[in-house]
Design a protein around this motif. Sequence first.
Motif, PDB file in Angstrom:
ATOM      1  N   ALA A  48       0.853  -1.194   0.000  1.00  0.00           N
ATOM      2  CA  ALA A  48       0.000   0.000   0.000  1.00  0.00           C
ATOM      3  C   ALA A  48       0.885   1.240   0.000  1.00  0.00           C
ATOM      4  CB  ALA A  48      -0.923  -0.012   1.215  1.00  0.00           C
ATOM      5  N   PRO A  49       1.220   1.755  -1.172  1.00  0.00           N
ATOM      6  CA  PRO A  49       2.090   2.923  -1.232  1.00  0.00           C
ATOM      7  C   PRO A  49       1.423   4.184  -0.686  1.00  0.00           C
ATOM      8  CG  PRO A  49       2.018   1.768  -3.342  1.00  0.00           C
ATOM      9  CD  PRO A  49       0.899   1.242  -2.503  1.00  0.00           C
ATOM     10  N   GLY A  50       2.261   5.093  -0.199  1.00  0.00           N
ATOM     11  CA  GLY A  50       1.826   6.452   0.062  1.00  0.00           C
ATOM     12  C   GLY A  50       1.971   7.250  -1.217  1.00  0.00           C
ATOM     13  N   PRO A  51       1.862   8.579  -1.153  1.00  0.00           N
ATOM     14  CA  PRO A  51       2.014   9.411  -2.351  1.00  0.00           C
ATOM     15  C   PRO A  51       3.352   9.143  -3.031  1.00  0.00           C
ATOM     16  CG  PRO A  51       1.178  10.717  -0.522  1.00  0.00           C
ATOM     17  CD  PRO A  51       1.574   9.386   0.053  1.00  0.00           C
ATOM     18  N   THR A  52       3.288   8.715  -4.277  1.00  0.00           N
ATOM     19  CA  THR A  52       4.478   8.303  -5.016  1.00  0.00           C
ATOM     20  C   THR A  52       4.543   9.049  -6.339  1.00  0.00           C
ATOM     21  OG1 THR A  52       4.338   6.096  -4.017  1.00  0.00           O
ATOM     22  CG2 THR A  52       5.725   6.330  -5.969  1.00  0.00           C
ATOM     23  N   SER A  53       5.677   9.609  -6.634  1.00  0.00           N
ATOM     24  CA  SER A  53       5.858  10.406  -7.840  1.00  0.00           C
ATOM     25  C   SER A  53       5.763   9.525  -9.080  1.00  0.00           C
ATOM     26  CB  SER A  53       7.225  11.107  -7.801  1.00  0.00           C
ATOM     27  OG  SER A  53       7.380  11.952  -8.923  1.00  0.00           O
ATOM     28  N   SER A  54       4.653   9.660  -9.793  1.00  0.00           N
ATOM     29  CA  SER A  54       4.437   8.901 -11.019  1.00  0.00           C
ATOM     30  C   SER A  54       3.479   9.686 -11.893  1.00  0.00           C
ATOM     31  CB  SER A  54       3.851   7.514 -10.716  1.00  0.00           C
ATOM     32  OG  SER A  54       2.563   7.633 -10.154  1.00  0.00           O
ATOM     33  N   ARG A  55       3.388   9.300 -13.155  1.00  0.00           N
ATOM     34  CA  ARG A  55       2.521  10.017 -14.091  1.00  0.00           C
ATOM     35  C   ARG A  55       1.068   9.975 -13.630  1.00  0.00           C
ATOM     36  NH1 ARG A  55       3.046   7.867 -19.990  1.00  0.00           N
ATOM     37  NH2 ARG A  55       1.851   6.138 -19.119  1.00  0.00           N
ATOM     38  N   GLY A  56       0.605   8.812 -13.180  1.00  0.00           N
ATOM     39  CA  GLY A  56      -0.776   8.678 -12.737  1.00  0.00           C
ATOM     40  C   GLY A  56      -1.081   9.518 -11.520  1.00  0.00           C
ATOM     41  N   PHE A  57      -0.144   9.576 -10.581  1.00  0.00           N
ATOM     42  CA  PHE A  57      -0.369  10.366  -9.372  1.00  0.00           C
ATOM     43  C   PHE A  57      -0.390  11.853  -9.683  1.00  0.00           C
ATOM     44  CE2 PHE A  57       1.357  12.687  -5.671  1.00  0.00           C
ATOM     45  CZ  PHE A  57       0.362  12.394  -4.751  1.00  0.00           C
ATOM     46  N   HIS A  58       0.575  12.317 -10.434  1.00  0.00           N
ATOM     47  CA  HIS A  58       0.666  13.747 -10.728  1.00  0.00           C
ATOM     48  C   HIS A  58      -0.520  14.249 -11.553  1.00  0.00           C
ATOM     49  CE1 HIS A  58       4.615  14.925  -9.109  1.00  0.00           C
ATOM     50  NE2 HIS A  58       4.982  13.680  -9.374  1.00  0.00           N
ATOM     51  N   THR A 111      -2.553  19.144  -7.729  1.00  0.00           N
ATOM     52  CA  THR A 111      -2.203  20.545  -7.940  1.00  0.00           C
ATOM     53  C   THR A 111      -0.864  20.797  -7.242  1.00  0.00           C
ATOM     54  OG1 THR A 111      -3.288  21.294  -5.920  1.00  0.00           O
ATOM     55  CG2 THR A 111      -4.645  21.147  -7.916  1.00  0.00           C
ATOM     56  N   ASP A 112      -0.289  21.961  -7.473  1.00  0.00           N
ATOM     57  CA  ASP A 112       0.966  22.289  -6.799  1.00  0.00           C
ATOM     58  C   ASP A 112       0.771  22.262  -5.283  1.00  0.00           C
ATOM     59  OD1 ASP A 112       2.245  22.589  -9.207  1.00  0.00           O
ATOM     60  OD2 ASP A 112       2.074  24.777  -9.256  1.00  0.00           O
ATOM     61  N   LEU A 113      -0.376  22.744  -4.831  1.00  0.00           N
ATOM     62  CA  LEU A 113      -0.640  22.768  -3.393  1.00  0.00           C
ATOM     63  C   LEU A 113      -0.790  21.354  -2.826  1.00  0.00           C
ATOM     64  CD1 LEU A 113      -1.239  24.238  -0.758  1.00  0.00           C
ATOM     65  CD2 LEU A 113      -3.647  24.399  -1.477  1.00  0.00           C
ATOM     66  N   SER A 114      -1.531  20.504  -3.521  1.00  0.00           N
ATOM     67  CA  SER A 114      -1.730  19.143  -3.012  1.00  0.00           C
ATOM     68  C   SER A 114      -0.430  18.343  -3.027  1.00  0.00           C
ATOM     69  CB  SER A 114      -2.804  18.419  -3.812  1.00  0.00           C
ATOM     70  OG  SER A 114      -2.401  18.197  -5.151  1.00  0.00           O
ATOM     71  N   LEU A 115       0.427  18.600  -4.009  1.00  0.00           N
ATOM     72  CA  LEU A 115       1.732  17.934  -4.041  1.00  0.00           C
ATOM     73  C   LEU A 115       2.580  18.362  -2.851  1.00  0.00           C
ATOM     74  CD1 LEU A 115       2.621  18.099  -7.842  1.00  0.00           C
ATOM     75  CD2 LEU A 115       2.141  16.034  -6.513  1.00  0.00           C
ATOM     76  N   LYS A 116       2.549  19.654  -2.544  1.00  0.00           N
ATOM     77  CA  LYS A 116       3.308  20.162  -1.397  1.00  0.00           C
ATOM     78  C   LYS A 116       2.783  19.563  -0.097  1.00  0.00           C
ATOM     79  CE  LYS A 116       4.770  24.498   0.798  1.00  0.00           C
ATOM     80  NZ  LYS A 116       4.700  25.982   0.729  1.00  0.00           N
ATOM     81  N   MET A 117       1.466  19.455   0.020  1.00  0.00           N
ATOM     82  CA  MET A 117       0.870  18.882   1.219  1.00  0.00           C
ATOM     83  C   MET A 117       1.206  17.397   1.347  1.00  0.00           C
ATOM     84  SD  MET A 117      -2.874  20.725   1.166  1.00  0.00           S
ATOM     85  CE  MET A 117      -3.458  19.735   2.551  1.00  0.00           C
ATOM     86  N   ALA A 118       1.183  16.669   0.218  1.00  0.00           N
ATOM     87  CA  ALA A 118       1.495  15.241   0.244  1.00  0.00           C
ATOM     88  C   ALA A 118       2.935  15.007   0.679  1.00  0.00           C
ATOM     89  CB  ALA A 118       1.249  14.632  -1.134  1.00  0.00           C
ATOM     90  N   ALA A 119       3.844  15.810   0.139  1.00  0.00           N
ATOM     91  CA  ALA A 119       5.254  15.674   0.536  1.00  0.00           C
ATOM     92  C   ALA A 119       5.437  16.032   2.002  1.00  0.00           C
ATOM     93  CB  ALA A 119       6.119  16.572  -0.347  1.00  0.00           C
TER      94      ALA A 119
END
Length: 245
Positions: free
Chosen positions: A182-192, A196-204
Motif C-alpha cells: 500500500a504505497p503512500g504518495p508516489t511520484s508517477s505520471r498517474g499520481f501527478h 495541484t501544486d498545493l496538493s503535491l506540497k501537502m502530500a510531501a
Amino acid sequence: MLLSGKVALVTGASTGIGRAVALRLAADGAAVIASYGSDAAGAKEVVDQIGSGRALAVQADSRSPESLERLVGDAVAKFGKIDILVAAAGVMPTVPLAGLTSDSFDDVFNINVKAPLLLCQKAAPHMPTGSHIVLFSTTLCAASTVMPHYLLYVASKGAIEQATRVLAKDLGKKGISVNCVAPGPTSSRGFHANQTDLSLKMAAGATPSGRLGEPDDIADAVAFLCGDDSRWVAGQTIRVNGGMA
C-alpha cells in the motif's frame, strides 16, 4: 541474483511503479513479462533494458477476462511457468459521492478489483510451490487525511486488502504466498495527473522526510515480498509511505 530462474508477470509495467518493479525484479535475476494497457513504447523500453531473452511485452485489457487469460497464456508459452505475479495496474479516479454513477463504479471495480482477482485465478494453476503474489492497495485506506473525492479509489483498494487476507489462506495451501503493498504518495505520471501544486506540497509534507515516494522505493518493498526472505510473511498489507500513516 536472488530471483535467478524465476519468472515474474508484472501488470502496469510500462510506467511508474509497475515499470520500477519490472526492472527491479529483472535486476534480481527474474525473467519478466511486462504487461501494459496502451503504452506500447514504454513496455518496449522495459523489454529493451532487460533484454529480449529475459523479457516479453504483452498488451492486455484489464476490463476483458479473455485478454487476461491470453496474457497468462503468453507468459506460460514463453517461459513455461509463473513464479511471481505483481498486479500493479490500476486507476486512481477522483469521484466524490455526488458524482458517483453506476458506470464509474463498475469501471473502477472492474480494473482495480475484478482484474487482479481474475488474474490470480488464471495464473495460480501455473505457479509452483514457493511462488509469490503481490497485490496493490493504497495508504489512503489508513490515512485520516483522505479526501472525499477518493471514495471509489479507496473503496476498491479496501476490497483488495481483504482479498489479500483471504487469498493467503486459499493459495497458501498450494505454497503460494499472497501479500499486498500500500504505497503512500508516489511520484508517477498517474499520481501527478490528479494533483495541484498545493496538493503535491501537502502530500510531501505529510512525511517526516518531506518528500514524495519514488517508484523505486515501492519496488524495493515488492522485491522483498517476491523473494525467500519473506517466506513467513503472508496475508499482509505493507504500507510503504515514508511515515505518512
